[in-house]
Design an enzyme around this catalytic site. Structure first.
Site, short mmCIF file in Angstrom:
data_model
loop_
_atom_site.label_atom_id
_atom_site.label_comp_id
_atom_site.label_asym_id
_atom_site.label_seq_id
_atom_site.Cartn_x
_atom_site.Cartn_y
_atom_site.Cartn_z
N GLN A 24 -4.65 -1.60 9.73
CA GLN A 24 -4.42 -2.77 8.91
C GLN A 24 -5.19 -4.19 9.88
O GLN A 24 -4.59 -4.24 11.10
CB GLN A 24 -3.00 -3.53 8.59
CG GLN A 24 -2.74 -4.62 7.94
CD GLN A 24 -3.44 -4.52 6.52
OE1 GLN A 24 -3.26 -3.69 5.72
NE2 GLN A 24 -4.06 -5.63 6.15
N ASP A 55 -10.77 3.11 4.19
CA ASP A 55 -11.31 1.66 3.93
C ASP A 55 -12.72 1.62 3.70
O ASP A 55 -13.18 0.49 3.24
CB ASP A 55 -10.66 0.85 5.07
CG ASP A 55 -9.71 -0.21 4.75
OD1 ASP A 55 -9.31 -0.31 3.45
OD2 ASP A 55 -9.00 -0.35 5.87
N LYS A 111 0.88 -1.39 -0.03
CA LYS A 111 -0.02 0.10 -0.04
C LYS A 111 0.73 1.46 -0.18
O LYS A 111 0.45 2.19 -0.79
CB LYS A 111 -0.92 -0.14 1.24
CG LYS A 111 -1.99 -1.10 1.01
CD LYS A 111 -2.78 -1.34 2.39
CE LYS A 111 -3.56 -2.51 2.05
NZ LYS A 111 -4.55 -2.94 3.29
#
Ligand code: NDP
Length: 283
Positions: free
Chosen positions: A97, A120, A53
Site C-alpha cells: 500500500q 497492482d 481490499k
C-alpha cells in the site's frame, strides 16, 4: 441534458459475481487464489483502503493476508518481506500500500515485487508489457475506468479522450489503455496553460488531479462522458471528486458519482488481476 450515472458500485458488483464463479472453478482444481497486502505505518486512509481490499477478497473467495509493519521498518527489512512472498506458493498477488514513509524508496519496493505477482500493475516490466500490447497486469484504476465505460456500451474507438493528470498510477497508464482502445488521447497536467479549452474538446473526460472542483460544467462539452477519479476531503469533511458534480451533470451524457464511482472498480480490478495470476498456476 442531465447525465446518466455510471455507478461503479453496480458495475463492480456484476464483475465480482463473475470473479466469484471463476474463483470457485479454480478451487475445484485445488487452487485458492491468494493476495498479500503489506501496510507500513498507521495512516488511517491507507488502513481503510487495505481493509476494503481484504474484505473484497473474502467476498469473491480469494485468500488474503494483511501484513502490518511499523512506520520504522527499514527498507531492507521490507524488501526481504517482499522477497519472502515472491517465493510463497500460496500467494499469487503482492500489493504494497502506498504511500510509504520517506526513508523507503517506492521505486525499489515496486521493482522488488515479482512482475508475475505485481497485481497492482506498477512494475516497470508490466508497464512495458502494457505499452507494447503484451499480456500484463493492468494498473487497477485505469483498467477499472475502461471496464466501466465498456460495461455501459459507450464507444471509445475514434473518440477524443482527455485525461487530466499524468501520475504513474492513474494518468499515464490510463492514456495508454485508451490508446489501446483506439481513442485519440490528450493528456493535461499542472503546467497545461489552457486547461478548459482542452477539456471542452473531450468526448470522454477523465479527471485525476486530486483538486476539488478543478472541472465544472463550463469546462465540459455538451454530451461528454465524465469520469471523476479524484478523492478529496472537502472543508466540511465530505468525500468529493475533482469535478463539480452538480454543474457537470447538466452538460454530460454520463458521469461517475463520488463515492460509488471509480473507487469500487479499482478494488475489483485488483481481484481480477489476482485471479488472472492464480490461473497461471493451473497451466
Ligand atoms: P498525483 O498527485 O500523483 O497526480 C496528480 C496529477 O494531476 C499530476 O499529474 C498533476 O500534474 C495533475 N494536476 C494537479 N493539479 C492540476 C491542475 N490544477 N491542473 C491540471 N492538472 C493538475 O495523484 P494521483 O494520480 O495518484 O491521484 C489523483 C486523484 O485520484 C487523487 O485525488 C487520488 O486520491 C485519486 N485516486 C483515486 C483512486 C480511486 O480508486 N478512486 C485511485 C487512485 C487515485 P503534474 O504532473 O504537473 O504535477
Amino acid at each position: 441534458m442531465t447525465a446518466e450515472l455510471i455507478s461503479g458500485k453496480e458495475v463492480a458488483q456484476a464483475k465480482r459475481q463473475d470473479l466469484k464463479q471463476q474463483a470457485a472453478a479454480l478451487k475445484e482444481k485445488g487452487i485458492v487464489p491468494g493476495l498479500v497486502v503489506l501496510l507500513v505505518g498507521e495512516n488511517p486512509a491507507s488502513l481503510s483502503y487495505v481493509k476494503g481490499k481484504v474484505k473484497a477478497c473474502e467476498e469473491v473467495g480469494i485468500y488474503s493476508e494483511l501484513k502490518r509493519y511499523p512506520e520504522t521498518i527499514t527498507e531492507e527489512a521490507l524488501l526481504k518481506e517482499i522477497e519472502h512472498y515472491n517465493k510463497a506458493d500460496h500467494i499469487d498477488g503482492i500489493l504494497v500500500q502506498l504511500p510509504l514513509p520517506d526513508h523507503i524508496s517506492e521505486h525499489k519496493v515496486i521493482d522488488t515485487i515479482s512482475p508475475e505477482k505485481d497485481v497492482d500493475g506498477f512494475h516497470p516490466i508490466n508497464v512495458g508489457r502494457m505499452v507494447t500490447g503484451q499480456d500484463a497486469f493492468l494498473s487497477c484504476t485505469p483498467y477499472g475506468i475502461v471496464e466501466m465505460i465498456k460495461y455501459k456500451n459507450i464507444p471509445i474507438s475514434g473518440k477524443h479522450v482527455v485525461i487530466v493528470g499524468r501520475s504513474n498510477i492513474v494518468g499515464k497508464p490510463a492514456s495508454l489503455l485508451f490508446l489501446r482502445e483506439n481513442a485519440t488521447v490528450s493528456i493535461a497536467h499542472s503546467r497545461t496553460t489552457n486547461l478548459s479549452e482542452i477539456t471542452r474538446q473531450a468526448d470522454i473526460l477523465v479527471v485525476a488531479a486530486g483538486r476539488e472542483n478543478l472541472v465544472s460544467g463550463d469546462d465540459i462539452k455538451e454530451g461528454a462522458v465524465v469520469i471523476d477519479v479524484g478523492m478529496n476531503r472537502s472543508a466540511k469533511g465530505k468525500l468529493v471528486g475533482d469535478v463539480h458534480f452538480e454543474s457537470a451533470k447538466e452538460k454530460a451524457s454520463y458521469i461517475t458519482p463520488i463515492p460509488g464511482g471509480v473507487g469500487p472498480m479499482t478494488i475489483t480490478m485488483l481481484l481480477a488481476n489476482t485471479l488472472q495470476s492464480a490461473k497461471k498456476r493451473s497451466l
